[in-house]
Design a protein around this motif. Structure first.
Motif, PDB file in Angstrom:
ATOM      1  N   SER A 104       0.828  -1.201   0.000  1.00 20.55           N
ATOM      2  CA  SER A 104       0.000   0.000   0.000  1.00 20.55           C
ATOM      3  C   SER A 104       0.863   1.251   0.000  1.00 20.55           C
ATOM      4  N   SER A 105       0.396   2.248  -0.735  1.00 22.33           N
ATOM      5  CA  SER A 105       1.058   3.543  -0.763  1.00 22.33           C
ATOM      6  C   SER A 105       0.088   4.671  -0.403  1.00 22.33           C
ATOM      7  N   GLN A 106      -1.177   4.334  -0.101  1.00 15.89           N
ATOM      8  CA  GLN A 106      -2.189   5.347   0.155  1.00 15.89           C
ATOM      9  C   GLN A 106      -2.794   5.193   1.550  1.00 15.89           C
ATOM     10  N   ILE A 107      -3.388   6.284   2.038  1.00 15.07           N
ATOM     11  CA  ILE A 107      -4.004   6.280   3.356  1.00 15.07           C
ATOM     12  C   ILE A 107      -5.166   5.282   3.393  1.00 15.07           C
ATOM     13  N   ASN A 108      -6.040   5.284   2.399  1.00 13.90           N
ATOM     14  CA  ASN A 108      -7.136   4.331   2.164  1.00 13.90           C
ATOM     15  C   ASN A 108      -8.218   4.251   3.235  1.00 13.90           C
ATOM     16  N   ALA A 109      -7.871   4.313   4.512  1.00 13.18           N
ATOM     17  CA  ALA A 109      -8.863   4.156   5.587  1.00 13.18           C
ATOM     18  C   ALA A 109      -8.227   4.582   6.903  1.00 13.18           C
ATOM     19  N   LEU A 110      -9.058   4.689   7.925  1.00 18.95           N
ATOM     20  CA  LEU A 110      -8.587   4.891   9.285  1.00 18.95           C
ATOM     21  C   LEU A 110      -9.374   3.968  10.197  1.00 18.95           C
ATOM     22  N   GLU A 111      -8.709   3.427  11.197  1.00 23.32           N
ATOM     23  CA  GLU A 111      -9.358   2.561  12.177  1.00 23.32           C
ATOM     24  C   GLU A 111      -8.868   2.951  13.558  1.00 23.32           C
ATOM     25  N   PHE A 112      -9.600   2.480  14.572  1.00 23.30           N
ATOM     26  CA  PHE A 112      -9.124   2.599  15.944  1.00 23.30           C
ATOM     27  C   PHE A 112      -9.652   1.423  16.734  1.00 23.30           C
ATOM     28  N   HIS A 113      -9.005   1.169  17.870  1.00 26.99           N
ATOM     29  CA  HIS A 113      -9.356   0.070  18.760  1.00 26.99           C
ATOM     30  C   HIS A 113      -9.513   0.629  20.163  1.00 26.99           C
ATOM     31  N   ASN A 114     -10.191  -0.093  21.045  1.00 30.14           N
ATOM     32  CA  ASN A 114     -10.284   0.321  22.445  1.00 30.14           C
ATOM     33  C   ASN A 114      -9.188  -0.332  23.268  1.00 30.14           C
ATOM     34  N   CYS A 115      -8.014  -0.390  22.688  1.00 27.91           N
ATOM     35  CA  CYS A 115      -6.801  -0.838  23.364  1.00 27.91           C
ATOM     36  C   CYS A 115      -5.625  -0.302  22.557  1.00 27.91           C
ATOM     37  N   SER A 116      -4.466  -0.273  23.158  1.00 26.13           N
ATOM     38  CA  SER A 116      -3.271   0.100  22.410  1.00 26.13           C
ATOM     39  C   SER A 116      -2.926  -0.995  21.416  1.00 26.13           C
ATOM     40  N   GLU A 117      -2.303  -0.593  20.335  1.00 30.95           N
ATOM     41  CA  GLU A 117      -1.763  -1.529  19.340  1.00 30.95           C
ATOM     42  C   GLU A 117      -0.264  -1.310  19.310  1.00 30.95           C
ATOM     43  N   ILE A 118       0.486  -2.373  19.418  1.00 28.94           N
ATOM     44  CA  ILE A 118       1.937  -2.275  19.335  1.00 28.94           C
ATOM     45  C   ILE A 118       2.357  -2.739  17.951  1.00 28.94           C
TER      46      ILE A 118
END
Length: 170
Positions: free
Chosen positions: A33-47
């Motif tokens: 991938s070279s594009q932003i394409n989407a955004l996500e979030f979680h209710n916890c940290s992601e490492i």
């Protein structure tokens, strides 16, 4: 080959230090991938542990208004190979973008069962896309649009221009 007991002890240690002994999953994300394409979030940290150089587009959840955000409100961050980062629950992000033509590789750690199917069907305007994954996509992201992701990422589908590795010295 790394012994299974060694890996289990490292996973247990990560779960204790970063997630308070909650069950975690450790996965692998790679691509071109070279594009932003989407955004996500979680209710916890992601490492994330960068197996290659990569770029992450990030935004704060408070910038999300009426389930929409402009791509101009994101910031691109370079993450060098070998770097571990913690993406907080307040940070919107998505799959990395490649820096090099050869693509990107990234280790991802989240709470167990994140990104698994929901127990109940989604509504059309629902950002909850999978377990512990709230997602909004850009309309140009055909793969996510085909999966009925909410098209709340507005503006230009920002892109990174990947570099070629120089294989010979001059």
């Amino acid at each position: 080959m790394i012994p299974e007991c060694y890996l289990a002890s490292k996973k247990s240690k990560i779960a204790r230090i970063f997630y308070g002994e909650q069950s975690i999953e450790i996965g692998y994300c790679n691509g071109n991938s070279s594009q932003i394409n989407a955004l996500e979030f979680h209710n916890c940290s992601e490492i994330n542990f960068a197996g290659t150089d990569l770029v992450l587009f990030l935004a704060h959840r408070k910038q999300l208004i009426d389930n929409q955000i402009e791509t101009s409100q994101t910031q691109a961050f370079f993450v060098p190979q070998g770097t571990a980062i913690e993406v907080y629950p307040t940070t919107m992000h998505f799959a990395p973008c490649r820096v090099w033509q050869s693509g990107f590789k990234c280790l991802v750690i989240l709470l167990d069962k994140t990104n698994t199917p929901l127990a109940e069907p989604r509504q059309n305007n629902d950002l909850l896309f999978q377990r512990n994954k709230w997602l909004l996509t850009h309309q140009e992201n055909e793969r996510m649009m085909q999966q009925n992701a909410y098209p709340g990422l507005l503006g230009d589908n920002l892109a990174i221009t990947p570099l070629n590795l120089i294989t010979e010295r001059v």
